[in-house]
Write a protein that holds these residues in place. Structure first.
Motif, PDB file in Angstrom:
ATOM      1  N   PRO A 165     107.553 -11.102 -23.687  1.00 53.96           N
ATOM      2  CA  PRO A 165     107.730 -12.227 -24.614  1.00 53.96           C
ATOM      3  C   PRO A 165     107.176 -13.526 -24.027  1.00 53.96           C
ATOM      4  O   PRO A 165     107.249 -13.769 -22.821  1.00 53.96           O
ATOM      5  N   ARG A 166     106.631 -14.363 -24.892  1.00 55.25           N
ATOM      6  CA  ARG A 166     105.988 -15.597 -24.463  1.00 55.25           C
ATOM      7  C   ARG A 166     106.947 -16.496 -23.677  1.00 55.25           C
ATOM      8  O   ARG A 166     106.566 -17.131 -22.700  1.00 55.25           O
ATOM      9  N   ALA A 167     108.213 -16.561 -24.111  1.00 56.48           N
ATOM     10  CA  ALA A 167     109.174 -17.413 -23.419  1.00 56.48           C
ATOM     11  C   ALA A 167     109.367 -16.955 -21.976  1.00 56.48           C
ATOM     12  O   ALA A 167     109.503 -17.781 -21.063  1.00 56.48           O
ATOM     13  N   ALA A 168     109.370 -15.638 -21.750  1.00 53.87           N
ATOM     14  CA  ALA A 168     109.516 -15.126 -20.389  1.00 53.87           C
ATOM     15  C   ALA A 168     108.282 -15.441 -19.550  1.00 53.87           C
ATOM     16  O   ALA A 168     108.389 -15.781 -18.369  1.00 53.87           O
ATOM     17  N   VAL A 169     107.102 -15.339 -20.151  1.00 52.44           N
ATOM     18  CA  VAL A 169     105.866 -15.653 -19.425  1.00 52.44           C
ATOM     19  C   VAL A 169     105.859 -17.119 -19.008  1.00 52.44           C
ATOM     20  O   VAL A 169     105.522 -17.465 -17.867  1.00 52.44           O
ATOM     21  N   ARG A 170     106.226 -18.000 -19.928  1.00 47.61           N
ATOM     22  CA  ARG A 170     106.269 -19.426 -19.592  1.00 47.61           C
ATOM     23  C   ARG A 170     107.300 -19.704 -18.496  1.00 47.61           C
ATOM     24  O   ARG A 170     107.066 -20.513 -17.584  1.00 47.61           O
ATOM     25  N   LEU A 171     108.432 -19.037 -18.562  1.00 42.60           N
ATOM     26  CA  LEU A 171     109.471 -19.249 -17.566  1.00 42.60           C
ATOM     27  C   LEU A 171     109.011 -18.776 -16.191  1.00 42.60           C
ATOM     28  O   LEU A 171     109.235 -19.457 -15.178  1.00 42.60           O
TER      29      LEU A 171
END
Length: 448
Positions: A165-171
């Protein structure tokens, strides 16, 4: 909690096992799945001087008895930061596999989460083992149980692709940057300490298996991108020495929060747009099925609806697109399918609600010709997997008509962006598209 709290610092020092129990209790309802035993199990190593949890560094302290502890307040702060992250599990970013040499990982070394995931998944049976939820050599990444949100897909009946998920990648990208900053500051403190007065506790540092410090480039605080690369050609700029280090000093020009990692540029005109983070770079990238066909993914709602002004401003950082008041051909094709032809898309009754209808199938748009020959370029918008026709054609739109529709829509949607464009700003534009420089980054992601 049965572990003893050691007084002495704000919030008190607690043992690592107590910190594990506290972390698990605080993150039980987090949208991002948190791992257990983040302080006591691999790859955590208290002797390194810190444990990375999300984009927060929790320092470890060696007590007089030789044990290791952490500050309770730091654990609570890291848990609160993780709980505040909203994650859409349908908004995915491809993280591999890419054509890179497999590299050995050393525990206690910096995060480099893409390398760690690739190392585990490239092992025999890796993707299947992760999908089944079996434990592997890497139990977590920055306190995140990435296995629970990992997605493996099969493309062309052979190639497997990996997604998070994009949120995990950004984190995780933010975690890497935070760790580099912290290590640089710790190293600076260590270098400035008088040799005759060593610190009571060993200063944290990233160590190799032999105990030597690994070399990392100095990390300065991030600063916003203010058009420093405006009007420069990517084919020239990408060859300049030190450009990667300079780019890493900016925040992403779109989300303005994550550190920049790639240099986005226009493939049709060859100009640099701005430095972006991996997440925003994949968000704006068209989903190519073939060289002249793209699939219009759900993320285009954000690009052309909720965050349209930001993205239009970003695309028009290219002087060629701004002068012609248009978009690169794949982006213009996606806009035509998503916006101009959306009313033509068939709908079906929602089985869960008799009062609503859902769009049919998947939008796909292909084109003949190119933007260099607009009189012969034609966009064809179709629906795949439609019950009333496997490849139902919705519309055929000439390039010039699509560009004119976009020009009108742009003036209504983002007047400030439209005002900066115009056909009188053509001086100095390259007559031919510039060659794309082959990517040499360690993750194998194209720098556009």
């Amino acid at each position: 909690m049965s572990e003893r709290v050691i007084p002495g610092r704000m919030g008190g020092l607690i043992t690592l096992s107590a910190a594990d129990a506290l972390w698990s209790a605080l993150t039980a309802g987090s949208g991002v799945p948190a791992a257990a035993a983040v302080f006591t199990c691999s790859p955590a190593d208290a002797r390194a001087g810190y444990v990375l949890l999300g984009n927060q560094v929790v320092e470890t302290v060696q007590t007089s008895g030789g044990g290791w502890s952490v500050v309770e307040t730091d654990v609570r702060r890291a848990a609160a930061k993780l709980n505040a992250v909203h994650m859409d599990r349908q908004d995915l970013v491809r993280i591999g596999p890419f054509h890179t040499a497999q590299q050995q990982h050393t525990y206690g070394a910096p995060l480099r989460w893409r390398r760690r995931i690739a190392r585990e998944l490239q092992a025999p049976g890796g993707p299947e083992r992760v999908t089944r939820g079996e434990d592997g050599p890497l139990s977590h990444l920055a306190g995140i149980d990435w296995r629970r949100i990992f997605v493996a897909r099969t493309r062309d009946q052979a190639m497997r692709t990996w997604w998070l998920p994009r949120a995990a990648v950004r984190l995780l990208d933010a975690a890497e940057h935070t760790e580099r900053q912290w290590l640089h500051a710790a190293r600076a403190r260590q270098d400035s300490a008088p040799p005759a007065d060593p610190p009571a506790c060993p200063e944290p540092a990233a160590a190799t298996a032999g105990g030597r410090l690994t070399a990392h480039p100095p990390t300065a605080p991030l600063h916003p991108y203010n058009g420093e690369l405006k009007g420069q050609l990517y084919s020239v700029l990408s060859r300049k020495p030190g450009i990667s280090r300079k780019m890493a000093g900016w925040t992403c020009a779109v989300c303005r929060t994550a550190p920049a990692t790639v240099l986005d540029h226009c493939h049709e005109h060859g100009y640099v747009r701005a430095p972006l983070c991996h997440s925003c770079n994949t968000l704006e990238r068209p989903d190519h099925l073939y060289s002249n066909t793209i699939r219009v993914a759900g993320r285009y709602r954000r690009l052309f609806d909720t965050h349209a002004t930001d993205w239009l401003h970003h695309w028009h950082r290219c002087p060629g697109c701004r002068a012609r008041t248009t978009l690169p051909l794949p982006h213009l094709a996606a806009w035509t399918a998503h916006t101009a032809c959306q009313p033509l898309r068939p709908t079906h009754r929602n089985p869960r609600s008799s009062r609503t209808r859902t769009p049919c199938g998947l939008l796909r748009v292909s084109w003949t010709g190119s933007h260099h020959a607009p009189h012969s370029c034609l966009l064809t918008v179709a629906v795949d997997c439609c019950p009333s026709g496997e490849h139902r054609v919705l519309a055929r739109v000439p390039y010039r008509e699509a560009a004119e529709r976009f020009r009108i829509w742009l003036a209504e949607t983002a007047s400030v962006v439209a005002a900066a464009a115009g056909p009188d700003r053509l001086d100095g534009l390259p007559a031919q598209p510039r060659p794309v420089i082959a990517d040499t980054s360690e993750e194998g992601l194209a720098l556009f």
